[in-house]
Design an enzyme around this catalytic site. Structure first.
Site, mmCIF file in Angstrom:
data_model
loop_
_atom_site.group_PDB
_atom_site.id
_atom_site.type_symbol
_atom_site.label_atom_id
_atom_site.label_comp_id
_atom_site.label_asym_id
_atom_site.label_seq_id
_atom_site.Cartn_x
_atom_site.Cartn_y
_atom_site.Cartn_z
ATOM 1 N N HIS A 91 -12.795 20.892 -4.701
ATOM 2 C CA HIS A 91 -12.866 20.494 -6.107
ATOM 3 C C HIS A 91 -11.511 20.038 -6.606
ATOM 4 O O HIS A 91 -10.461 20.460 -6.124
ATOM 5 C CB HIS A 91 -13.416 21.630 -6.979
ATOM 6 N N CYS A 92 -11.555 19.142 -7.572
ATOM 7 C CA CYS A 92 -10.371 18.771 -8.342
ATOM 8 C C CYS A 92 -10.698 19.134 -9.781
ATOM 9 O O CYS A 92 -11.000 20.290 -10.063
ATOM 10 C CB CYS A 92 -10.007 17.303 -8.139
ATOM 11 N N SER A 93 -10.687 18.185 -10.691
ATOM 12 C CA SER A 93 -11.115 18.473 -12.058
ATOM 13 C C SER A 93 -12.561 18.027 -12.256
ATOM 14 O O SER A 93 -13.429 18.814 -12.604
ATOM 15 C CB SER A 93 -10.198 17.787 -13.072
ATOM 16 N N GLY A 116 -14.243 16.615 -9.653
ATOM 17 C CA GLY A 116 -14.903 16.767 -8.359
ATOM 18 C C GLY A 116 -15.305 15.450 -7.743
ATOM 19 O O GLY A 116 -16.290 15.388 -7.003
ATOM 20 N N SER A 160 -11.195 14.828 -4.872
ATOM 21 C CA SER A 160 -12.078 15.553 -3.945
ATOM 22 C C SER A 160 -12.640 14.615 -2.885
ATOM 23 O O SER A 160 -12.659 14.936 -1.692
ATOM 24 C CB SER A 160 -13.227 16.212 -4.720
#
Length: 348
Positions: free
Chosen positions: A257-259, A261, A265
């Site tokens: 995940h990132c922020s 996704g 990601s």
């Protein structure tokens, strides 16, 4: 002389044209889902229901219904913003890649995230482990990108995840079989690039008594990658790929995940699969040695019978499973840059 695959010899302009083609294909899928949501294979299903609005960090990033992760609830809402992602490129993939791409947990969804983590691994295997790769800072420019959802220090630091999750003021509930407890074990910073935190995830009853096998959680926090951008350097992200991949058990998904996704990601997933599971990046274990004990040539050899663009094929598959995976053209070009770097500076 390093022998590069043909797709690593393309100009930036050629790559930008390919990226536009990938984006146009996604635009067509979105139109199809919007015009005929009941019959489209690209429908967003329950993700756009008003009841799920708080479970989406961003209003324009939702999972496709066909491959969304469904929470294993015995009562209530099974939705969370996460997608199963599988990568299998014909003629190149040696072992299919398996991932979960998801948005960064929020203050209102972090407990559902941990339930998802426990449920997507064998409940009967006490030796099972969960690998989470987080490729976003918690905060950028004074704006939250991800909620602080894991314990970060102290030998007794632990968090309890309730078995019943109900959003205050919302008629929305998810009830799970058990509560969970996540316990901090240790952490270590690597090359001032990422932090690996080891934790223990276990189901518990109301009194805190453990009810089932505990899972070891390997949480990688890579905080050097800003939103809507490419990584600043190749080596740190390569080390992150190698380290996280080495701790993942065969057959288990890597949770990324990132922020939102999608952008960071998707870029990480594309790199991870390319580097570990494709023919063009398979290390030649039988590479010849010189009389002085040095390897002769590169241990990487492109498959001369493969006529397609491996990276384009990976990203096309990612985009067909989650919106905006590898979101920016700079991220797309970075994958080629990293791939070329691996051929020019291969591991020995």
């Amino acid at each position: 002389m390093v022998s590069l695959p043909k797709y690593l010899k393309q100009s930036d302009r050629e790559l930008e044209n390919k990226f536009r083609f990938i984006q146009h294909q996604e635009d067509a899928r979105i139109r199809d889902a919007t015009m005929d949501p009941s019959n489209s294979k690209w429908t967003f299903g329950v993700s756009i229901d008003d009841s799920n609005r708080y479970r989406n960090r961003y209003v324009n990033i939702m999972p496709y219904e066909k491959n969304r992760v469904k929470l294993n609830v015995y009562n209530g809402n099974d939705y969370m913003n996460a997608s199963y992602v599988k990568v299998n490129v014909s003629g190149q993939t040696m072992k299919p890649g398996f991932y979960i791409a998801t948005q960064g947990p929020t203050e209102r969804t972090w407990d559902q995230f941990w339930q998802m983590c426990y449920q997507n691994y064998s409940e009967n295997d006490s030796n099972d482990s969960v690998v989470i790769v987080m490729v976003t800072p918690l905060v950028e420019y004074n704006r939250e990108k991800c909620y602080q959802y894991w314990p970060r220090g102290g030998s007794s630091d632990s968090i309890r995840i309730a078995e019943k999750v109900q959003d205050p003021g919302e008629d929305d509930v998810s009830e799970f079989e058990h509560a969970l407890k996540i316990e901090y074990a240790n952490s270590r910073r690597y090359d001032d690039c990422y932090t690996l935190t080891t934790m223990r995830l276990v189901p518990v009853d109301e009194s805190g008594e453990e009810l089932g096998p505990a899972k070891t959680v390997h949480h990688f926090y890579f905080d050097q990658w800003r939103d809507m951008s490419k990584p600043e350097e190749v080596i740190p992200i390569m080390k992150l790929c190698q380290h996280s991949h080495s701790l993942n058990k065969a057959g288990n998904p890597i949770i990324v995940h990132c922020s939102a996704g999608v952008g960071r990601s998707g870029t990480f997933i594309a790199l991870d699969h390319m580097l570990h599971d494709t023919e063009d990046f398979k290390i030649d274990a039988e590479q010849k040695m010189s009389s002085g004990g040095q390897m002769v040539g590169s241990p990487l050899h492109p498959d001369k019978g493969y006529d397609h663009d491996l990276i384009e094929q990976i990203v096309l598959q990612l985009r067909a499973q989650r919106l905006k995976m590898v979101q920016m053209s700079d991220q797309y070009k970075f994958i080629y840059h990293a791939a070329k770097y691996m051929y020019q500076h291969p591991p020995h």
